[in-house]
Design a protein around this motif. Sequence first.
Motif, PDB file in Angstrom:
ATOM      1  N   ASN A  69      47.178  21.938  57.602  1.00 38.14           N
ATOM      2  CA  ASN A  69      47.583  23.342  57.531  1.00 38.14           C
ATOM      3  C   ASN A  69      48.156  23.847  58.854  1.00 38.14           C
ATOM      4  O   ASN A  69      48.071  25.027  59.157  1.00 38.14           O
ATOM      5  N   LYS A 106      46.251  34.338  64.869  1.00 36.51           N
ATOM      6  CA  LYS A 106      46.440  34.970  63.560  1.00 36.51           C
ATOM      7  C   LYS A 106      45.444  34.424  62.538  1.00 36.51           C
ATOM      8  O   LYS A 106      44.953  35.153  61.689  1.00 36.51           O
ATOM      9  N   LYS A 107      45.153  33.148  62.631  1.00 41.20           N
ATOM     10  CA  LYS A 107      44.264  32.520  61.654  1.00 41.20           C
ATOM     11  C   LYS A 107      42.788  32.836  61.920  1.00 41.20           C
ATOM     12  O   LYS A 107      42.024  33.115  60.996  1.00 41.20           O
ATOM     13  N   TYR A 108      42.373  32.770  63.181  1.00 47.39           N
ATOM     14  CA  TYR A 108      40.947  32.894  63.510  1.00 47.39           C
ATOM     15  C   TYR A 108      40.607  34.152  64.318  1.00 47.39           C
ATOM     16  O   TYR A 108      39.444  34.407  64.578  1.00 47.39           O
TER      17      TYR A 108
END
Length: 72
Positions: free
Chosen positions: A29, A62-64
């Motif tokens: 990902n 942005k993800k975590y």
Amino acid sequence: MNQHNLRSVIKRIRYGAGVIRKISKGISNLPDYDSYVKHIQKNHPEVAPPTEAEFFKDFLNKKYGASAKRCC
């Protein structure tokens, strides 16, 4: 093996390595930085693309979230 055949084999190995890299990034990902830079250059030529380190730092933020803890 002559010079032409050797170049052909090396070209195929590099292509295969690129395919494996894209597949592994897709599985994990992770975004594809090279594709992103090509997109920016083609569609937004007035924008300077971020460095690879900045790109992945932004992705992880942005993800975590910016306050995510790292174990290493």
